[in-house]
Structure formats: structure tokens, C-alpha cells
Design a protein around this motif. Structure first.
Motif, PDB file in Angstrom:
ATOM      1  N   TYR A 297       2.556   0.707   4.745  1.00 45.58           N
ATOM      2  CA  TYR A 297       3.051  -0.602   5.163  1.00 45.58           C
ATOM      3  C   TYR A 297       3.511  -1.447   3.976  1.00 45.58           C
ATOM      4  O   TYR A 297       4.244  -2.414   4.150  1.00 45.58           O
TER       5      TYR A 297
ATOM      6  N   TRP B  46       3.711  -4.608   8.858  1.00 47.22           N
ATOM      7  CA  TRP B  46       3.392  -3.723   9.980  1.00 47.22           C
ATOM      8  C   TRP B  46       4.201  -2.448   9.785  1.00 47.22           C
ATOM      9  O   TRP B  46       4.926  -2.314   8.801  1.00 47.22           O
TER      10      TRP B  46
ATOM     11  N   ALA C  21       1.547  -9.864  11.697  1.00 50.13           N
ATOM     12  CA  ALA C  21       2.661  -9.059  11.193  1.00 50.13           C
ATOM     13  C   ALA C  21       3.231  -9.611   9.890  1.00 50.13           C
ATOM     14  O   ALA C  21       3.972  -8.895   9.198  1.00 50.13           O
TER      15      ALA C  21
END
Length: 897
Positions: A175, A193, A189
Motif C-alpha cells: 500500500y 488502500w 483510506a
């Protein structure tokens, strides 16, 4: 920077008024150390937007190249926003003056005239600070000092670890994100993400203003519609912000109907706050059902909305709140079945097949996600061009803007609204729970009155994460389960139910619904095929093999990745880095499995050109969009084929399919159907067909080796006999080899098996050659209708893998582009081919817009499709910009092997 005179917004009623003064506009910005100072800022806004501002020249385009890594330092600084403003003496004469911040991201200490007036710790809460004795007539200053969310989350995680850890320690390495977002109330987020970058913004992301009144003002109006036989009961809770108790006044309620308005007036005394510090008055209004029309989901009827005005007045002032409400009843049905329980939505006593999509933040920068043009573009792409009827606002994102829910009301898009918790364990200490309680209270009161609000979800995937030991919590399971219940049941659910009389709630997604409740709120197998809803992903098996898919009661997440178009990539990179194996493309891929599944899924079904072909990178991008579109189509049709029917294990009665995901937050590999630049991927062009209310499909049953023809109808439309035509084509010609017509009557809400055929024999009998090779030579076009009217979209059955079929390297060309309106916005594009061609893709490149049909199967000499431009253009410019390709484009395959 000198003071600004800000416009007063005055709301008049009988000569009395409450006053609001907007504090947004140009502010000053600096960091704590003054390494960066004397910068300009825009409020509402955020730090990344401000630092990208050309007047500051601190950051370039944060979405380009590797800038998400280059700019990680931004979120580690402490930033200060400040401005001066002038207050007129009239405002200071009110008895109460408040500073109202509709949204602050996230940790700020606030000063008025160098006096500390409050702090913030939750970007989803409206903060109100009384500053009656701090403000003065004339020039005032306001300063917000922001702490780094990275630093705060780290400190909170360390403190929690002194007792026991709350996992995960961080997001997966792929990520390229930040850690411990589960300890703070901020868009999860924003710490990254698997489809987005880490840009943990800070700033004043929503409106900031002064409000001044004498005695009180209306804070919220929660209006809920309850079915009561021949009438609707409209229950209205009006919440006030009093200065003192014992305030008296008149509460007027007026509801616009399709006849005369319904009005009621009552004298009220605002008493002592309840145990939660609230003062509110409940007004019940009886609304005859004959005076209003029903609100329906998209595709089931109209969406009439009626204006509700609530006004409080006394001898000193007045306060008014206005809402648009719809009259409908939405239920989640969990009837007992022979095996397990049903799970589906019923609206106005009509069972609804939920067809929809999951929504992530509309932008990774929260202030950008609230822009109306972003909402308009995405929701129009759902409701105006498809028959989707549900959006799931996912728990790792953000509670959307008021305008988002207003447009969902208008379009008939039912909202499955997750509370903002996703894919992590969360702390359950008193401070965190109190913070969450304030958030739930505010958000439920803010949006519950919307007709589109169908269900609240406690979280995304956390019941499953706990039950499956995803975060290695098994050794301390009882503690984590107790925390789970404290947070999602005792706090989120109970606070929601206290603020609303009539809301639907599910503890998690996926969940087993009321079966989960029976098992103590954490089921042994959340997402069972026999209860509730299910999430399913599989990027390792052939995605066009329907036997790999589960058969749940309701599928609330499923999807496949693809790459954005070349034109979209070129907004953030140059063409030399668009190979899947480049460092840039690996960097943009955040899924732990990397880019290999993209290529592998293609190669299950299709043959890529050789890597030394100059168009190889372009072909890979295009092929990923084919496999994504076909995979989601295949999986969706699998779920729809189990509407109202069961397999031999009792699985089925599937009544919902919400694919993942609608939108993107940057240009990258993702599951989105619309990329960050607004361009539709092939998947979004497929949505209107596989989500048509009436559909016929051809399914290959691997066990029986038969072609099975199914008819699905979500709702009654045309009674009586209908026909289904199966037209067999050779890959060599546009002339049908055979047409088989099936006649029958079909009932709604039951997927009906109409006919089945031995595939090889059916194709051989149709003229496709010997039985052992027929499947490579032909395909089947499937369509249904009544009398001479076609009622279903075209569908197709491909009996072999595309790489095994005897496809021609056909020539496909654009022969004409004709404007069909006077504004230069709508065009017909005529496409000619010399043989049947698969996934014909028209690309307008820099001319923004979308086709109503694209990625289509061309089984006639000429096909006409409609292009809708975002802004006026000409036929000549569009034709010059357009390119066309297809699966066996000769430029990809110089010669057939």
C-alpha cells in the motif's frame, strides 16, 4: 494579511433574524517551524490543495509520478491556518455567538483573538464553540493549529500497546501507506488502500462560520416516514441549541403535498437537556397516502420529493430548517428458508433485486470529494445510463456530502451507508467510544431523513476479520470480541437507534444478519452462503468460469481489476513507463499480489500479442479492461441466475449484486468502472446490459456440458407470451447460420431455466461443423422480447475460450461521425467491419465524454453507436480524435498462428 469584510447571511422572519457570517475564503498558512510561511490558503480546503496552489509553488501535481512518496513529509508537519475578519456590531448584540466548523481534518487547536476556544479530534463531527465573550466588534483573528495525524496516531497506538495491541500495526507494504489510522477518526483510506495513495490531509475541509442568535436555533431536523395503514406517520424530531432552559415559542410545521399543504402549529417549552445533552421536540404529522406519491428505487417508479419546513419563533427571533423528503417504506427481509435465512430489500412492500456498486471516496482529498461536479458526474453515470438502484458507501471512506444524498434521492439510488470503520480492529477505550458516539449522533441526524437512506452498516469486513483471525487476534479473542461489541453494538448501533426510530442496521458487511446476533454478534462464519451478505474476490482462477463463484443470499462486494486507458495514464506519466513490469507501474499497483494477476487472468482466455510488438503496452491495458468487464458480467449474471431459485444444497435466492467499485481516487490499477479522469472503462459500458431489469443469458453447465438459457425479470412489465431468439453466427460471416426461437411466459423475481442444449450437438446441427470442432467456429447471440419489440439487451454465448476460437484478424474502421443535436454534444458514430469482431472499442482520447455502447460485439456489417461529449465539439474533431480497436486487431497480430 489584513482583515476581510465578510458578507453576513441573514435569515429573516417577521423582522427577526439569526445571523451567520462565513469565514471561508483566503487564509494564511505556515508550518510550525516556519520553514514554510506566508503561504496562501483557501478555506474550505486542505493542505495538499494549498501547497499545490501555483501562488505557493511548494508541491507539484501530487497525483503524478512517484509524488505520493516524495510528498510524505507534508503529513508529518504541523500546520497553522489563520486569518483576520471584521465583525459588525449588530452581530455582537446577540446573546449567543458560536464558531461553527462543519468539518475539520482532524486535530486542531482553535484560537480567537489569541484565546483558546476549543480543540477538534474527529473529521466527521460538526464542532460548535461558544465565543460570545471572546469575539469583539471590529477586527478579529482566528487561528487553527493542526497536529500531524501521523504523529497523533502513532502516539495513540503506543499508549494502547501499554495495555494490549490493537492490530494491524500498519497497512500491507504494497500500500506504501501510513500506520495506525484505526486509532483516529479520519478517512481510513487517506492513509492508503489497495486502490489509492496515502495523502493524509489536514485542514478546514467544510464550511466555517459564525452564528449569532438571541435564545436558540434549530440544530437538526430528523424527519422519518412510518407506514401507518391508510396514512403515513411523519415523525419529526427538532433539535435545538438553547442558551437557557424554559424558552417558549411556536413550532410551525408545513409539508408540501400534491394537494394543499399540511400544516400544524404548537406552542412549545424547551426544557432541560436530556441525559445526552439534547433538547428536542417531537411532532407527529398524519399524511394521507392519497396526498403524496410513493418514492421508488431507480427503475421501479418515480422519485417524488416533498418540501418540509420547520420553523421555531418567539418574541425575539426565528429559526427555520427545510428538507426534501420522500414517502416510502424500506425493509430488510430475513425470512426463514429450508436452509438458513433470506436477505433482501423490500420497498413499499415490493421485493427489490438490488443492482448496484460500491463507492469509495469521490476524491482522496476530502474537500475535492464534496464538489458538486464530481457528484453529478458519477451519480449521473449510475442513474441516467444504467438501471442500478443501490450504492454502498463503503466504510473505509467518508460520509458523503448533503448534495450526494440529495442527488441519490432524486435518482432513486438506495444508499447502504457504512459507518466509517474498515478492515482493522479498533480501540474501545472510553475516549475513543465517546468520540465515535458524537460522530454517529451527528451523521445520523444529518442524513437519516433522506428517502434514499436504506440501511446503515456498522463496519466493513471487521466481523469476518475477527472470526477468521485475519489480524492474529485468536490468542486474545475474548478481549477483541468484547471491544467489537462495545464499539459496533453498544456504541454505534445503540447511538444510531437513539437518534432514529426507523432505520435499518446490519452489524457488519459481510454479516449473517440476525443469525450473527444470535451467535453473540460475531458469527462463526460471517458471509455464509445461507445468511446475510457476502464479499468474494478471486484473482487466481479463470474468471469466466462460473463454477468458481459462490451462491450467496446477497453479494455486496465482488470485482476484478483493470488498467485505466492510455490517455488517462498520460496525465500522470509518460508512455515509456506503461509496461506492467516498469517501476512506475509496480509502484501504482497496491494489491499485495502485484500486477501478475492482471496478465494471468487475460491469458486464461486470450492471447496477448508478442512483447516486442510496438503496441504491446496499449494492448495489455485494453485487454485488462476486456477481462474486467467480462469477469464482472459473468459473476453478476451468475448471481442473477439464482434469483428466486436454489441449488441442491439450499444455496441461492440471491437478491442483490453490488460490484466493487464505481470510482477511482488516482490513475492506477484498480477495480473501478470509471477512472479518476472520468473516463468510462469497458466495464461501465457493460453495466446497463448485465443490470437490465429483464435479461436472458446463456450459461455453460460444466457438469452436464449443456448450454442453459435463463430468463430473469426483476419486476412485472409485459404479461403474456414472450420470445427468446438464439442466433448462431460463424466467425467468418455476418449471415446467421441458424435461428432458434423459444416461446414462453416468464414470472418476475424467479430466474427461469427456459431450455438446455448439448453444446457441441446444438452448434453442429446449426452448421458450425463437426461436433468436436463446432464450438471453435461459432458463437450465439441471445435476445428476448414480445411481439416485434426487443425487451432485453443483446447477450452472447461464447462456447470456447477466445484464444481457441477461429477469430479473424478483421478490419474495423470508423466510416462516419454525425452530429445529432444542435449543441455539439451528441453524435452517431458508424463502424464498419469485414467479419464478426469482439470488444470493439472506440476511444475519443482527449475529447472527454462517453459512448452509450462501447466494447461491443459487432455481428453486423455496420454498427451505429452514440457518443455524448462532456463539452461541445464538432464531427470533424471527434472523427479525427477517434481510434478503434478490437480483440484481433491486425496491428496486434501481424499474422495468425
Amino acid at each position: 494579511m489584513g482583515f476581510r469584510l465578510v458578507l453576513l447571511l441573514v435569515f429573516l422572519y417577521g423582522g427577526k433574524c439569526e445571523v451567520k457570517q462565513d469565514l471561508g475564503g483566503e487564509w494564511s498558512l505556515k508550518d510550525e517551524t516556519e520553514e514554510y510561511k506566508d503561504l496562501s490558503a483557501t478555506v474550505p480546503g486542505g493542505i495538499y490543495t494549498d501547497l499545490m496552489n501555483p501562488s505557493n509553488k511548494i508541491l507539484g501535481n501530487i497525483y503524478a509520478g512517484f509524488n505520493d512518496i516524495e510528498y510524505k513529509w507534508v503529513a508529518r508537519y504541523n500546520w497553522t491556518y489563520s486569518t483576520t475578519f471584521q465583525v459588525q456590531e449588530d452581530l455582537t448584540k446577540r446573546d449567543v455567538i458560536n464558531l461553527v466548523l462543519e468539518g475539520v481534518d482532524t486535530f486542531a487547536t482553535i484560537f480567537i483573538n489569541d484565546v483558546k476556544v476549543g480543540t477538534t479530534e474527529n473529521m466527521f463531527v460538526r464542532y460548535i464553540f461558544e465565543i460570545t465573550n471572546t469575539l469583539k466588534a471590529g477586527v478579529n483573528t482566528i487561528t487553527l493549529k493542526f497536529d500531524s495525524p501521523i504523529t497523533v496516531s502513532e502516539e495513540l497506538a503506543k499508549k494502547q500497546a501499554e495495555d494490549y495491541a490493537v492490530p494491524p500495526d500498519c497497512v500491507p507494504d504494497s500500500y506504501k501507506g501510513e500506520c495506525h489510522v484505526n486509532f483516529i477518526r479520519k478517512i481510513p483510506a487517506s492513509f492508503s488502500w489497495d486502490w489509492g495513495p496515502a495523502f493524509p490531509s489536514v485542514g478546514i475541509w467544510k464550511d466555517i462560520y459564525l452564528e449569532a442568535f438571541y435564545v436558540t436555533t434549530i440544530r437538526y431536523v430528523v424527519a422519518e416516514v412510518i407506514d401507518s395503514g391508510d396514512n403515513w406517520l411523519l415523525s419529526i424530531d427538532t433539535y435545538f441549541a438553547p442558551k437557557t432552559t424554559g424558552i417558549t415559542g411556536k413550532l410551525d410545521v408545513s409539508l408540501q403535498t400534491k394537494r394543499e399543504p399540511i400544516q400544524t402549529s404548537s406552542e412549545v417549552i424547551l426544557g432541560e437537556p436530556n441525559e445526552h445533552g439534547e433538547i428536542f421536540v417531537t411532532t407527529n404529522v398524519t399524511v394521507p397516502k392519497s396526498s403524496v406519491d410513493l418514492w421508488w428505487p431507480n427503475g421501479y417508479g418515480k422519485q417524488p420529493l416533498y418540501t418540509l419546513n420547520v420553523t421555531f419563533t418567539n418574541d425575539k427571533e426565528s429559526s427555520t430548517s427545510q428538507k426534501k423528503i420522500g414517502f416510502r417504506k424500506i425493509e430488510i427481509m430475513q425470512d426463514e428458508l429450508d436452509s438458513g435465512l433470506a436477505f433482501y430489500f423490500k420497498v413499499n412492500n415490493v421485493p427489490i433485486y438490488a443492482m448496484g456498486v460500491n463507492v469509495i471516496p469521490l476524491d482522496i482529498l476530502p474537500e475535492e470529494s464534496y464538489k458538486r461536479e464530481t457528484v453529478d458526474r458519477l451519480l449521473a453515470a449510475v442513474a441516467e445510463y444504467t438501471e442500478m438502484n443501490m450504492l454502498r458507501v463503503w466504510g473505509g471512506g467518508v460520509y458523503e456530502s448533503d448534495y450526494f444524498y440529495e442527488m441519490a434521492d432524486k435518482y432513486g439510488l438506495m444508499i447502504w451507508q457504512d459507518f466509517v470503520f474498515a478492515s482493522a480492529m479498533y480501540p474501545a477505550n472510553a475516549e475513543f467510544l465517546s468520540n465515535v458516539q458524537r460522530e454517529v449522533n451527528h451523521q445520523v441526524k444529518r442524513i437519516q431523513s433522506h428517502a434514499s437512506l436504506a440501511v446503515w452498516g456498522g463496519n466493513n469486513e471487521n466481523e469476518g476479520n475477527l472470526a477468521s483471525n485475519h489480524f492474529n487476534t485468536a490468542d486474545n479473542f475474548d478481549v477483541y470480541k468484547a471491544d467489537y461489541i462495545k464499539l459496533y453494538i453498544d456504541t454505534v448501533r445503540d447511538e444510531m437507534r437513539r437518534a432514529t426510530k426507523n432505520a435499518n442496521f446490519v452489524n457488519s458487511s459481510p454479516t449473517n444478519g440476525i443469525q450473527t446476533d444470535k451467535e453473540g454478534y460475531v458469527a462463526s462464519d460471517p458471509g455464509s452462503n445461507f445468511y446475510g451478505d457476502k464479499h468474494y474476490y478471486n484473482n487466481k482462477k479463470d474468471s469466466l468460469d462460473e463454477s468458481i463463484f459462490p451462491t450467496p443470499r446477497f453479494s455486496s462486494e465482488y470485482g476484478y481489476q483493470s488498467l485505466p486507458s492510455v490517455t488517462s495514464w498520460l496525465t500522470v506519466a509518460n508512455s515509456s513507463v506503461l509496461n506492467l513490469n516498469s517501476d512506475f507501474m509496480k509502484h501504482r499497483q497496491h494489491h499485495p499480489d502485484g500486477n501478475d494477476p492482471l496478465k494471468n487472468l487475460i491469458e486464461f482466455q486470450m492471447e496477448l500479442p508478442s512483447e516486442d510488438n510496438e503496441y504491446y503496452d496499449e494492448a495489455v491495458i485494453y485487454y485488462t479492461q476486456i477481462i474486467q468487464a467480462m469477469s464482472v458480467k459473468t459473476e453478476t449474471e451468475h448471481y442473477r441466475r439464482f434469483m428466486g431459485r436454489f441449488d441442491d444444497q439450499g444455496q441461492g435466492n440471491t437478491m442483490g449484486a453490488l460490484f466493487w467499485q464505481l470510482n477511482d481516487v488516482w490513475v492506477a490499477p484498480s477495480w473501478a468502472s470509471i477512472d479518476y479522469t472520468g473516463r468510462w472503462k469497458m466495464l461501465h459500458n457493460f453495466v446497463p446490459n448485465f443490470f437490465s431489469h429483464e435479461l436472458v443469458t446463456g450459461h455453460y453447465n460444466k457438469d452436464s456440458k449443456k448450454l442453459e438459457i435463463y430468463h430473469m425479470l426483476n419486476k412485472p412489465n409485459v404479461d403474456g407470451e414472450k420470445w427468446i431468439n438464439l442466433t448462431v453466427y460463424s466467425w467468418e460471416s455476418f449471415t446467421p447460420l441458424n435461428v432458434t426461437q423459444l416461446i414462453g411466459e416468464f414470472e418476475p423475481l424467479v430466474a427461469r431455466l427456459v431450455a438446455s442444449y448439448d453444446v457441441d450437438q446444438f452448434l453442429s446441427d446449426s452448421g458450425c461443423g463437426a461436433a468436436d470442432v463446432a464450438k471453435y467456429n461459432c458463437f450465439v447471440h441471445i435476445v428476448g422480447g414480445k411481439d416485434g419489440t426487443v425487451l432485453t439487451p443483446s447477450n452472447y454465448f461464447f462456447p470456447s475460450k477466445f484464444k481457441e476460437a477461429k477469430l479473424k484478424n478483421s478490419n474495423v474502421e470508423i466510416i462516419s461521425v454525425d452530429m445529432i443535436d444542435a449543441k455539439g454534444l451528441r453524435f452517431h458514430v458508424w463502424v464498419k467491419a469485414d467479419a464478426p469482431s469482439l470488444f470493439v472499442w472506440l476511444d475519443p482520447h482527449d475529447i472527454k465524454g462517453h459512448f452509450l455502447e462501447n466494447g461491443f460485439i459487432q455481428h453486423s456489417l455496420v454498427t451505429t453507436v452514440t457518443f455524448i461529449a462532456d463539452s461541445p465539439t464538432t464531427s470533424e474533431d471527434l472523427k479525427q480524435a477517434l481510434t478503434v480497436t478490437h480483440l484481433r486487431d491486425p496491428k496486434y497480430f501481424i499474422s495468425r498462428k
